[in-house]
Design a protein around this motif. Structure first.
Motif, PDB file in Angstrom:
ATOM      1  N   ALA A  10      -0.525 -36.827  11.238  1.00  0.00           N
ATOM      2  CA  ALA A  10      -1.164 -37.953  11.928  1.00  0.00           C
ATOM      3  C   ALA A  10      -0.718 -39.304  11.351  1.00  0.00           C
ATOM      4  O   ALA A  10      -0.986 -40.343  11.940  1.00  0.00           O
ATOM      5  CB  ALA A  10      -2.687 -37.827  11.842  1.00  0.00           C
ATOM      6  N   PRO A  52      -3.589 -38.849  24.539  1.00  0.00           N
ATOM      7  CA  PRO A  52      -3.720 -37.870  25.622  1.00  0.00           C
ATOM      8  C   PRO A  52      -4.016 -38.567  26.947  1.00  0.00           C
ATOM      9  O   PRO A  52      -4.346 -39.755  26.985  1.00  0.00           O
ATOM     10  CB  PRO A  52      -4.913 -37.008  25.193  1.00  0.00           C
ATOM     11  CG  PRO A  52      -5.128 -37.298  23.751  1.00  0.00           C
ATOM     12  CD  PRO A  52      -4.653 -38.695  23.544  1.00  0.00           C
ATOM     13  N   ARG A  60       1.237 -31.405  18.672  1.00  0.00           N
ATOM     14  CA  ARG A  60       0.418 -30.325  18.094  1.00  0.00           C
ATOM     15  C   ARG A  60      -1.006 -30.248  18.669  1.00  0.00           C
ATOM     16  O   ARG A  60      -1.919 -29.716  18.035  1.00  0.00           O
ATOM     17  CB  ARG A  60       0.380 -30.351  16.556  1.00  0.00           C
ATOM     18  CG  ARG A  60      -0.072 -31.593  15.820  1.00  0.00           C
ATOM     19  CD  ARG A  60      -1.502 -31.741  15.451  1.00  0.00           C
ATOM     20  NE  ARG A  60      -1.700 -32.847  14.536  1.00  0.00           N
ATOM     21  CZ  ARG A  60      -1.668 -34.134  14.869  1.00  0.00           C
ATOM     22  NH1 ARG A  60      -1.438 -34.489  16.138  1.00  0.00           N
ATOM     23  NH2 ARG A  60      -1.887 -35.059  13.956  1.00  0.00           N
ATOM     24  N   LEU A  61      -1.174 -30.747  19.913  1.00  0.00           N
ATOM     25  CA  LEU A  61      -2.463 -30.549  20.579  1.00  0.00           C
ATOM     26  C   LEU A  61      -2.530 -29.142  21.158  1.00  0.00           C
ATOM     27  O   LEU A  61      -3.594 -28.611  21.415  1.00  0.00           O
ATOM     28  CB  LEU A  61      -2.682 -31.581  21.684  1.00  0.00           C
ATOM     29  CG  LEU A  61      -2.624 -33.036  21.258  1.00  0.00           C
ATOM     30  CD1 LEU A  61      -2.965 -33.949  22.434  1.00  0.00           C
ATOM     31  CD2 LEU A  61      -3.566 -33.308  20.096  1.00  0.00           C
ATOM     32  N   TYR A  80      -0.955 -20.940  28.780  1.00  0.00           N
ATOM     33  CA  TYR A  80      -2.413 -20.925  28.832  1.00  0.00           C
ATOM     34  C   TYR A  80      -2.834 -19.525  29.276  1.00  0.00           C
ATOM     35  O   TYR A  80      -2.262 -18.991  30.235  1.00  0.00           O
ATOM     36  CB  TYR A  80      -2.944 -21.940  29.835  1.00  0.00           C
ATOM     37  CG  TYR A  80      -2.453 -23.351  29.602  1.00  0.00           C
ATOM     38  CD1 TYR A  80      -3.121 -24.211  28.742  1.00  0.00           C
ATOM     39  CD2 TYR A  80      -1.314 -23.812  30.254  1.00  0.00           C
ATOM     40  CE1 TYR A  80      -2.674 -25.494  28.537  1.00  0.00           C
ATOM     41  CE2 TYR A  80      -0.853 -25.100  30.049  1.00  0.00           C
ATOM     42  CZ  TYR A  80      -1.536 -25.934  29.193  1.00  0.00           C
ATOM     43  OH  TYR A  80      -1.095 -27.207  28.983  1.00  0.00           O
ATOM     44  N   GLY A  81      -3.816 -18.950  28.631  1.00  0.00           N
ATOM     45  CA  GLY A  81      -4.246 -17.606  28.985  1.00  0.00           C
ATOM     46  C   GLY A  81      -3.063 -16.668  28.875  1.00  0.00           C
ATOM     47  O   GLY A  81      -2.377 -16.625  27.861  1.00  0.00           O
ATOM     48  N   LEU A 123       3.028 -39.409  13.348  1.00  0.00           N
ATOM     49  CA  LEU A 123       3.122 -39.269  14.790  1.00  0.00           C
ATOM     50  C   LEU A 123       1.729 -39.484  15.380  1.00  0.00           C
ATOM     51  O   LEU A 123       0.760 -38.871  14.927  1.00  0.00           O
ATOM     52  CB  LEU A 123       3.630 -37.849  15.050  1.00  0.00           C
ATOM     53  CG  LEU A 123       3.797 -37.260  16.413  1.00  0.00           C
ATOM     54  CD1 LEU A 123       4.865 -36.183  16.310  1.00  0.00           C
ATOM     55  CD2 LEU A 123       2.525 -36.652  16.927  1.00  0.00           C
ATOM     56  N   SER A 124       1.632 -40.404  16.349  1.00  0.00           N
ATOM     57  CA  SER A 124       0.332 -40.569  17.002  1.00  0.00           C
ATOM     58  C   SER A 124       0.474 -40.192  18.460  1.00  0.00           C
ATOM     59  O   SER A 124       1.568 -40.218  19.020  1.00  0.00           O
ATOM     60  CB  SER A 124      -0.171 -42.004  16.849  1.00  0.00           C
ATOM     61  OG  SER A 124       0.784 -42.914  17.307  1.00  0.00           O
ATOM     62  N   VAL A 125      -0.642 -39.807  19.069  1.00  0.00           N
ATOM     63  CA  VAL A 125      -0.581 -39.332  20.441  1.00  0.00           C
ATOM     64  C   VAL A 125      -1.741 -39.919  21.239  1.00  0.00           C
ATOM     65  O   VAL A 125      -2.856 -40.062  20.734  1.00  0.00           O
ATOM     66  CB  VAL A 125      -0.617 -37.784  20.497  1.00  0.00           C
ATOM     67  CG1 VAL A 125      -1.821 -37.218  19.788  1.00  0.00           C
ATOM     68  CG2 VAL A 125      -0.570 -37.280  21.935  1.00  0.00           C
ATOM     69  N   THR A 173      -2.322 -31.258   9.435  1.00  0.00           N
ATOM     70  CA  THR A 173      -2.496 -32.107  10.618  1.00  0.00           C
ATOM     71  C   THR A 173      -2.713 -33.571  10.233  1.00  0.00           C
ATOM     72  O   THR A 173      -2.280 -34.496  10.910  1.00  0.00           O
ATOM     73  CB  THR A 173      -3.636 -31.569  11.498  1.00  0.00           C
ATOM     74  OG1 THR A 173      -3.776 -32.422  12.614  1.00  0.00           O
ATOM     75  CG2 THR A 173      -4.950 -31.465  10.756  1.00  0.00           C
ATOM     76  N   ARG A 174      -3.374 -33.790   9.100  1.00  0.00           N
ATOM     77  CA  ARG A 174      -3.650 -35.141   8.639  1.00  0.00           C
ATOM     78  C   ARG A 174      -2.371 -35.882   8.248  1.00  0.00           C
ATOM     79  O   ARG A 174      -2.200 -37.058   8.544  1.00  0.00           O
ATOM     80  CB  ARG A 174      -4.532 -34.984   7.413  1.00  0.00           C
ATOM     81  CG  ARG A 174      -5.567 -35.982   7.205  1.00  0.00           C
ATOM     82  CD  ARG A 174      -6.304 -35.520   5.956  1.00  0.00           C
ATOM     83  NE  ARG A 174      -6.466 -36.641   5.091  1.00  0.00           N
ATOM     84  CZ  ARG A 174      -7.407 -37.534   5.274  1.00  0.00           C
ATOM     85  NH1 ARG A 174      -8.262 -37.411   6.256  1.00  0.00           N
ATOM     86  NH2 ARG A 174      -7.498 -38.566   4.465  1.00  0.00           N
ATOM     87  N   PRO A 189      -6.662 -40.934   9.623  1.00  0.00           N
ATOM     88  CA  PRO A 189      -5.821 -40.096   8.757  1.00  0.00           C
ATOM     89  C   PRO A 189      -5.618 -40.656   7.356  1.00  0.00           C
ATOM     90  O   PRO A 189      -5.102 -39.957   6.495  1.00  0.00           O
ATOM     91  CB  PRO A 189      -4.477 -40.038   9.498  1.00  0.00           C
ATOM     92  CG  PRO A 189      -4.644 -40.764  10.758  1.00  0.00           C
ATOM     93  CD  PRO A 189      -5.977 -41.373  10.835  1.00  0.00           C
ATOM     94  N   SER A 202      -5.891 -39.906  30.075  1.00  0.00           N
ATOM     95  CA  SER A 202      -7.236 -40.393  30.388  1.00  0.00           C
ATOM     96  C   SER A 202      -8.310 -39.959  29.398  1.00  0.00           C
ATOM     97  O   SER A 202      -9.186 -39.190  29.742  1.00  0.00           O
ATOM     98  CB  SER A 202      -7.684 -39.946  31.781  1.00  0.00           C
ATOM     99  OG  SER A 202      -6.618 -39.680  32.607  1.00  0.00           O
ATOM    100  N   PRO A 203      -8.259 -40.456  28.174  1.00  0.00           N
ATOM    101  CA  PRO A 203      -9.316 -40.095  27.217  1.00  0.00           C
ATOM    102  C   PRO A 203     -10.654 -40.711  27.621  1.00  0.00           C
ATOM    103  O   PRO A 203     -10.685 -41.781  28.246  1.00  0.00           O
ATOM    104  CB  PRO A 203      -8.817 -40.694  25.895  1.00  0.00           C
ATOM    105  CG  PRO A 203      -7.860 -41.745  26.276  1.00  0.00           C
ATOM    106  CD  PRO A 203      -7.270 -41.375  27.592  1.00  0.00           C
ATOM    107  N   VAL A 204     -11.727 -40.025  27.293  1.00  0.00           N
ATOM    108  CA  VAL A 204     -13.065 -40.520  27.614  1.00  0.00           C
ATOM    109  C   VAL A 204     -13.499 -41.504  26.528  1.00  0.00           C
ATOM    110  O   VAL A 204     -13.405 -41.212  25.345  1.00  0.00           O
ATOM    111  CB  VAL A 204     -14.073 -39.357  27.694  1.00  0.00           C
ATOM    112  CG1 VAL A 204     -15.482 -39.888  27.947  1.00  0.00           C
ATOM    113  CG2 VAL A 204     -13.654 -38.381  28.770  1.00  0.00           C
TER     114      VAL A 204
END
Lengths: 278, 346
Positions: free
Chosen positions: A94, A101, A69-70, A31-32, A97-99, A90-91, A122, A103-105
């Motif tokens: 999808a 993340p 791939r996030l 990151y950064g 492979l499903s993901v 990416t489609r 997808p 605590s999704p909102v």
């Protein structure tokens, strides 16, 4: 807890699933201007329930997010069946492979079936928004997660455990061979943690899905994993069957925690008991 | 509709199929679309009838068909302005829906994220200098787009970050507004006053020339809007979740946002900064349809309806004095916003 009982489903479609080989080759992610993972090599066994553990900030979530791939790697590659997964559309990815993340909102006011149906994204086109196979996949996902009875309820109104099952159901509707989850039990009470992990284990065992999860709880990791990956400071320290990997030395070296590892009285899996409080 | 179509697993939605094509329709959205359409038609007929000469609704309809004594009053004098009001409202409604969906923020709208202020600044510059009135529209359009570009650039951080987007927009809006006021204070009194009226937003004196400028891009963008109406479905999801579903989140959000900004800048370039229509139309439509994000078609109609009604009231409430429509939408918009905040239903 009868209302939250998940019935076994004979229609999991596991017979048609292929084991997925995920691997990292000389992988660097950051990151950064800070690299969290540097030159990591790893092969995850196909068809297994793999759990990645390690202290906070060890890069386990970063690794999982890169394998899904996030996150894009800075160097090296994440591979699915030997092919660089970031180079794939990416489609298409999808559909394999499903993901889920961390605590999704939940979108405001969305119902259970609505959220689960979004897992079909997808497979959809603007001019082909819904087909019979989409309905089949959604119904199967609802049945597998025991959510058929609450399908028309608002997701926000459900308990934390049920809500997490809805998100898992959404990834199941995606109908993929591999399922990646980032700390799927965080913020759940113990009963709901067990419920979610039992579900994941069943999806692996009965459904033939390759399941990879990041978990915090070492005892749960040892209890459910076929394959344990231990990370520290962005490196893989050790990996293998839980009873080979988890030991008092591992506890001390990786987590800086004194304690003993004993066989669990119920499953025989390694169980971590920290030293007596000071 | 074919009977063999698979049923959609979500209550209140149906699958409509034509040959190999299948579409998912929200029953409530379809119903509300028709309701808004009917209300807008009623508002247009009323607005065409009210003025210095009152024309009864039946005569308005006859005049629209080119029949009866009121053809000139209705078709030539009143209709052009109302068509502009409809077009401005439609564009603002669409813009509000797109921007709110992209930023996942019910406050996002062209007047909050700087598009209106950018257009207003450019318009003020034109009016307080020797540039002719012909430059007003193009400059305002350019001003709105420039402000939006600044906002997009500032809020870009590994993609268009939803929360930064609105914050950067507010900052740019405030700064641009301050610049505009410096210009107005420095300009001579008449220019300053003209600029103030323009900034309030008005469709007075506009006609088919303006309507064309608004409607041609709308037709050109129609394929994009048809795509957008569905693409917006994933904007309510977390970026990670949407990416996992195979959505190219950054491209999608950028394209939706850019379309939203262009539509707003166009509307504002022709009618001035008509406040609150974009914000209110999208929220109104969302509540009517009970969706998790603003529905595009209903937002467009809600914007058209709001603008026509506001223009009708602005034109007649203090007759013979005509208020700029933007003053009225702002007066209505403030309390509406407060009401939204107070009455926050779970």
């Amino acid at each position: 807890m009868t209302d939250e009982h998940v019935p076994p489903s004979p229609t999991d479609g596991g017979e048609s699933r292929a084991p997925v080989r995920l691997a990292a080759r000389d992988l660097s992610v950051g990151y950064g201007n800070r690299l969290v993972i540097e030159g990591l090599d790893l092969e995850l066994p196909a068809g297994a329930f793999t759990v990645i553990i390690g202290p906070n900030a060890c890069g386990k979530s970063t690794l999982l997010r890169t394998m899904a791939r996030l996150l894009a790697p800075r160097g090296g590659a994440a591979l699915i069946d030997g092919v660089d997964l970031h180079a794939q559309p990416t489609r298409e990815l999808a559909r394999r492979l499903s993901v889920l993340p961390q605590s999704p909102v939940t979108p405001e006011g969305v119902t259970v079936a609505d959220l689960v149906a979004r897992g079909r994204q997808p497979y959809q086109r603007w001019f082909r928004q819904w087909g019979a196979e989409d309905s089949v996949a959604v119904e199967r996902a609802l049945a597998l997660t025991g959510l058929a009875d609450v399908r028309d309820q608002s997701v926000e109104a459900l308990s934390g455990g049920q809500r997490q099952r809805v998100w898992i159901a959404m990834t199941l509707a995606q109908d993929t061979d591999a399922l990646l989850l980032d700390e799927p039990t965080t913020y759940l009470d113990l009963a709901h943690q067990v419920e979610v992990l039992d579900l994941l284990r069943r999806l692996n065992r009965d459904g033939g899905r390759t399941v990879i999860a990041v978990l915090h709880d070492l005892n749960q990791a040892c209890r459910y994993a076929d394959h344990l990956v231990v990370m520290k400071d962005g490196r893989v320290v050790d990996q293998g069957a839980p009873d080979k990997v988890m030991s008092a030395e591992c506890l001390a070296e990786v987590f800086g925690l004194g304690g003993v590892v004993v066989p669990c009285p119920v499953t025989g899996a390694p169980m971590v008991v920290p030293d007596a409080p000071a | 509709m074919r009977t063999g179509a698979p049923s959609y697993p979500v209550a209140g939605r149906v699958v409509v199929s034509a040959g190999p094509l299948t579409f998912v329709l929200r029953r409530r959205a379809a119903g509300m679309f028709l309701l808004l359409l009917a209300l807008t038609a009623v508002a247009v007929v009323l607005s065409l009838g009210v003025g210095s000469t009152f024309v009864a609704p039946a005569d308005v309809v006859r005049a629209l068909a080119g029949d009866g004594p009121f053809t000139i009053v209705v078709q030539d004098l009143r209709l052009p302005r109302i068509v502009v009001a409809l077009a401005v409202g439609t564009l603002l409604g669409l813009s509000g829906a797109l921007l709110q969906a992209v930023s996942r923020n019910p406050l996002a709208s062209p007047d909050v994220i700087g598009v209106s202020q950018g257009a207003g600044f450019a318009a003020t510059v034109v009016m307080s200098t020797d540039l002719g009135a012909a430059w007003l529209g193009p400059f305002a359009l350019l001003g709105g787009l420039t402000a939006a570009t600044v906002v997009f650039t500032l809020s870009w951080r590994y993609g268009l970050a939803a929360r930064r987007f609105v914050l950067c927009g507010i900052a740019v809006a405030l700064a641009t507004k301050a610049l505009t006021e410096i210009f107005i204070v420095g300009a001579d009194a008449i220019d300053g006053q003209r600029a103030q009226v323009w900034l309030a937003g008005s469709v007075a004196g506009t006609g088919y020339a303006e309507a064309r400028i608004l409607l041609i891009p709308l037709v050109v963008l129609l394929p994009v809007l048809l795509w957008a109406g569905r693409a917006m479905d994933t904007t309510a999801l977390d970026d990670g979740v949407a990416r996992g579903l195979g959505v190219r989140v950054t491209q999608r959000r950028l394209l939706l946002g850019v379309v939203g900004v262009i539509l707003a800048a166009l509307a504002i370039s022709q009618a001035g900064a008509v406040d609150f229509v974009a914000l209110a139309a999208a929220q109104l439509a969302r509540r009517l349809v009970r969706a998790e994000r603003p529905p595009l078609a209903c937002s467009a109609l809600a914007g058209a309806l709001l603008t026509v009604v506001a223009d009708l009231v602005a034109r007649t409430a203090f007759a013979p004095v005509q208020l700029p429509v933007g003053v009225l939408t702002a007066v209505l918009g403030g309390p509406y916003l407060l009401w939204l905040l107070v009455r926050r239903t779970p």
